[in-house]
Design a protein around this motif. Structure first.
Motif, PDB file in Angstrom:
ATOM      1  N   ASN A   1      50.848  10.475 -23.207  1.00 34.83           N
ATOM      2  CA  ASN A   1      52.007  10.798 -24.038  1.00 34.83           C
ATOM      3  C   ASN A   1      52.406   9.554 -24.827  1.00 34.83           C
ATOM      4  OD1 ASN A   1      52.011  13.222 -22.738  1.00 34.83           O
ATOM      5  ND2 ASN A   1      53.864  12.853 -21.580  1.00 34.83           N
ATOM      6  N   VAL A   2      52.629   9.723 -26.108  1.00 33.37           N
ATOM      7  CA  VAL A   2      53.125   8.643 -26.948  1.00 33.37           C
ATOM      8  C   VAL A   2      54.406   9.130 -27.600  1.00 33.37           C
ATOM      9  CG1 VAL A   2      52.671   7.140 -28.925  1.00 33.37           C
ATOM     10  CG2 VAL A   2      50.803   7.763 -27.380  1.00 33.37           C
ATOM     11  N   THR A   3      55.478   8.378 -27.399  1.00 30.87           N
ATOM     12  CA  THR A   3      56.773   8.718 -27.975  1.00 30.87           C
ATOM     13  C   THR A   3      57.244   7.568 -28.842  1.00 30.87           C
ATOM     14  OG1 THR A   3      57.319   9.958 -25.972  1.00 30.87           O
ATOM     15  CG2 THR A   3      59.148   9.410 -27.437  1.00 30.87           C
ATOM     16  N   LEU A   4      57.760   7.878 -30.014  1.00 31.78           N
ATOM     17  CA  LEU A   4      58.428   6.899 -30.871  1.00 31.78           C
ATOM     18  C   LEU A   4      59.863   7.353 -31.013  1.00 31.78           C
ATOM     19  CD1 LEU A   4      55.340   6.666 -31.794  1.00 31.78           C
ATOM     20  CD2 LEU A   4      56.312   5.552 -33.776  1.00 31.78           C
ATOM     21  N   ILE A   5      60.780   6.411 -30.878  1.00 33.64           N
ATOM     22  CA  ILE A   5      62.202   6.719 -30.992  1.00 33.64           C
ATOM     23  C   ILE A   5      62.803   5.719 -31.968  1.00 33.64           C
ATOM     24  CG2 ILE A   5      64.408   6.927 -29.773  1.00 33.64           C
ATOM     25  CD1 ILE A   5      62.588   7.118 -27.166  1.00 33.64           C
ATOM     26  N   ARG A   6      63.467   6.219 -32.968  1.00 38.35           N
ATOM     27  CA  ARG A   6      64.167   5.321 -33.892  1.00 38.35           C
ATOM     28  C   ARG A   6      65.472   4.926 -33.209  1.00 38.35           C
ATOM     29  NH1 ARG A   6      64.989   5.606 -40.351  1.00 38.35           N
ATOM     30  NH2 ARG A   6      65.945   3.545 -40.501  1.00 38.35           N
ATOM     31  N   THR A   7      65.611   3.652 -32.885  1.00 39.15           N
ATOM     32  CA  THR A   7      66.765   3.184 -32.128  1.00 39.15           C
ATOM     33  C   THR A   7      67.824   2.529 -32.997  1.00 39.15           C
ATOM     34  OG1 THR A   7      65.566   1.147 -31.648  1.00 39.15           O
ATOM     35  CG2 THR A   7      65.467   2.900 -29.987  1.00 39.15           C
TER      36      THR A   7
ATOM     37  N   THR B   1      64.949  -0.643 -36.217  1.00 38.66           N
ATOM     38  CA  THR B   1      64.305  -0.772 -34.914  1.00 38.66           C
ATOM     39  C   THR B   1      63.724   0.554 -34.430  1.00 38.66           C
ATOM     40  OG1 THR B   1      66.405  -0.380 -33.783  1.00 38.66           O
ATOM     41  CG2 THR B   1      65.792  -2.678 -34.173  1.00 38.66           C
ATOM     42  N   ALA B   2      62.707   0.442 -33.599  1.00 33.86           N
ATOM     43  CA  ALA B   2      62.089   1.621 -33.001  1.00 33.86           C
ATOM     44  C   ALA B   2      61.534   1.244 -31.629  1.00 33.86           C
ATOM     45  CB  ALA B   2      60.967   2.160 -33.879  1.00 33.86           C
ATOM     46  N   ARG B   3      61.473   2.209 -30.749  1.00 35.74           N
ATOM     47  CA  ARG B   3      60.883   2.024 -29.417  1.00 35.74           C
ATOM     48  C   ARG B   3      59.618   2.870 -29.341  1.00 35.74           C
ATOM     49  NH1 ARG B   3      64.042   1.934 -23.821  1.00 35.74           N
ATOM     50  NH2 ARG B   3      64.299  -0.175 -24.625  1.00 35.74           N
ATOM     51  N   ILE B   4      58.576   2.278 -28.785  1.00 33.54           N
ATOM     52  CA  ILE B   4      57.321   2.969 -28.528  1.00 33.54           C
ATOM     53  C   ILE B   4      57.193   3.111 -27.022  1.00 33.54           C
ATOM     54  CG2 ILE B   4      54.804   2.818 -28.673  1.00 33.54           C
ATOM     55  CD1 ILE B   4      55.263   1.121 -31.246  1.00 33.54           C
ATOM     56  N   VAL B   5      56.887   4.314 -26.558  1.00 31.75           N
ATOM     57  CA  VAL B   5      56.703   4.579 -25.130  1.00 31.75           C
ATOM     58  C   VAL B   5      55.349   5.264 -24.961  1.00 31.75           C
ATOM     59  CG1 VAL B   5      57.604   5.748 -23.089  1.00 31.75           C
ATOM     60  CG2 VAL B   5      59.194   4.920 -24.841  1.00 31.75           C
ATOM     61  N   VAL B   6      54.513   4.704 -24.091  1.00 30.57           N
ATOM     62  CA  VAL B   6      53.223   5.309 -23.772  1.00 30.57           C
ATOM     63  C   VAL B   6      53.240   5.623 -22.284  1.00 30.57           C
ATOM     64  CG1 VAL B   6      50.728   4.973 -23.690  1.00 30.57           C
ATOM     65  CG2 VAL B   6      52.041   4.100 -25.640  1.00 30.57           C
ATOM     66  N   MET B   7      52.962   6.891 -21.944  1.00 33.90           N
ATOM     67  CA  MET B   7      53.033   7.314 -20.549  1.00 33.90           C
ATOM     68  C   MET B   7      51.714   7.944 -20.122  1.00 33.90           C
ATOM     69  SD  MET B   7      55.925   9.587 -18.628  1.00 33.90           S
ATOM     70  CE  MET B   7      55.322  11.221 -18.947  1.00 33.90           C
ATOM     71  N   ASP B   8      51.305   7.604 -18.887  1.00 37.76           N
ATOM     72  CA  ASP B   8      50.119   8.234 -18.306  1.00 37.76           C
ATOM     73  C   ASP B   8      50.535   9.011 -17.069  1.00 37.76           C
ATOM     74  OD1 ASP B   8      49.832   6.628 -15.791  1.00 37.76           O
ATOM     75  OD2 ASP B   8      49.458   4.985 -17.183  1.00 37.76           O
ATOM     76  N   THR B   9      49.607   9.771 -16.521  1.00 39.59           N
ATOM     77  CA  THR B   9      49.902  10.565 -15.328  1.00 39.59           C
ATOM     78  C   THR B   9      49.173  10.028 -14.106  1.00 39.59           C
ATOM     79  OG1 THR B   9      48.122  12.101 -15.900  1.00 39.59           O
ATOM     80  CG2 THR B   9      50.354  12.674 -16.641  1.00 39.59           C
TER      81      THR B   9
ATOM     82  N   LEU C   1      54.928   4.458 -17.252  1.00 35.98           N
ATOM     83  CA  LEU C   1      55.144   4.332 -18.682  1.00 35.98           C
ATOM     84  C   LEU C   1      55.319   2.871 -19.023  1.00 35.98           C
ATOM     85  CD1 LEU C   1      58.374   3.776 -19.493  1.00 35.98           C
ATOM     86  CD2 LEU C   1      58.560   6.153 -18.839  1.00 35.98           C
ATOM     87  N   ILE C   2      54.890   2.534 -20.222  1.00 36.02           N
ATOM     88  CA  ILE C   2      55.106   1.200 -20.758  1.00 36.02           C
ATOM     89  C   ILE C   2      55.802   1.383 -22.095  1.00 36.02           C
ATOM     90  CG2 ILE C   2      52.800   1.108 -21.791  1.00 36.02           C
ATOM     91  CD1 ILE C   2      52.878  -1.963 -21.137  1.00 36.02           C
ATOM     92  N   TRP C   3      56.786   0.563 -22.345  1.00 36.66           N
ATOM     93  CA  TRP C   3      57.574   0.707 -23.566  1.00 36.66           C
ATOM     94  C   TRP C   3      57.727  -0.653 -24.226  1.00 36.66           C
ATOM     95  CZ3 TRP C   3      61.899  -2.287 -23.672  1.00 36.66           C
ATOM     96  CH2 TRP C   3      62.391  -2.732 -22.452  1.00 36.66           C
ATOM     97  N   CYS C   4      57.988  -0.638 -25.522  1.00 33.03           N
ATOM     98  CA  CYS C   4      58.321  -1.868 -26.228  1.00 33.03           C
ATOM     99  C   CYS C   4      59.213  -1.530 -27.421  1.00 33.03           C
ATOM    100  CB  CYS C   4      57.069  -2.618 -26.663  1.00 33.03           C
ATOM    101  SG  CYS C   4      56.172  -1.883 -28.018  1.00 33.03           S
ATOM    102  N   ASP C   5      60.074  -2.460 -27.727  1.00 33.54           N
ATOM    103  CA  ASP C   5      60.983  -2.306 -28.866  1.00 33.54           C
ATOM    104  C   ASP C   5      60.499  -3.193 -30.004  1.00 33.54           C
ATOM    105  OD1 ASP C   5      62.591  -0.606 -27.410  1.00 33.54           O
ATOM    106  OD2 ASP C   5      63.951  -2.187 -26.750  1.00 33.54           O
TER     107      ASP C   5
END
Length: 165
Positions: free
Chosen positions: A97-103, A107-115, A156-160
């Motif tokens: 899963n890859v999520t981008l969130i406009r914060t 600025t934006a946050r990227i979140v990559v999640m595995d199972t 999950l790993i995230w970065c701003d």
């Protein structure tokens, strides 16, 4: 091919129905369709195969461009590619899963999640001769902040990211 469907009519006093997007075929389980939310966000699920990093990079850049965050596109392309590749290389997950969130405005946050439910392994310090092992250091150098978290379904790993950094 994307088909737009609408939910059933809302009860009196409820909000109007939003389109529901459905895709058929392809490597992505979800199409490239940033949906209007507050804050703006984009979520895609990729099959864990060698095409995932390229698809995720493309979609991240398109999303940021659609939000007017052109200055973040190059950094996001590199970060998303590194994080998705790490998931492919170091886990046995079937979907990513890859999520981008406009914060914020810049600025934006990227979140990559595995199972994958294996333990979180901190990055090693590669020697000068080693070709691999520097990816998360690269992510850390491009991000304002970043982190790794254990979640019920995996990790999950995230970065701003921030413009003019």
């Amino acid at each position: 091919m994307i088909s737009a469907l609408t939910a059933p009519a809302p009860r009196a006093g409820n909000r109007a129905p939003r389109p529901i997007y459905v895709t058929k075929g392809g490597d992505m389980l979800n199409p490239f369709t940033p949906t209007p939310t507050d804050p703006p966000s984009y979520l895609a699920k990729y099959t864990a195969r060698d095409t995932a990093p390229g698809l995720a990079r493309r979609d991240a850049v398109r999303t940021l461009l659609s939000w007017g965050l052109e200055q973040l596109a190059d950094a996001a392309e590199l970060v998303v590619s590194e994080l998705v590749t790490n998931v492919l290389s170091h886990t046995s997950t079937r979907t990513i899963n890859v999520t981008l969130i406009r914060t914020g405005e810049t600025t934006a946050r990227i979140v990559v999640m595995d199972t994958d439910r294996t333990e979180i392994v901190l990055p090693a310090c590669p020697g000068d001769d080693e070709e691999a092992g520097r990816g998360l250091r690269l992510v850390a150098s491009m991000a304002v902040q970043w982190g790794v978290e254990r979640v019920v379904t995996g990790k999950l790993i995230w970065c701003d990211l921030q413009e003019d950094r």
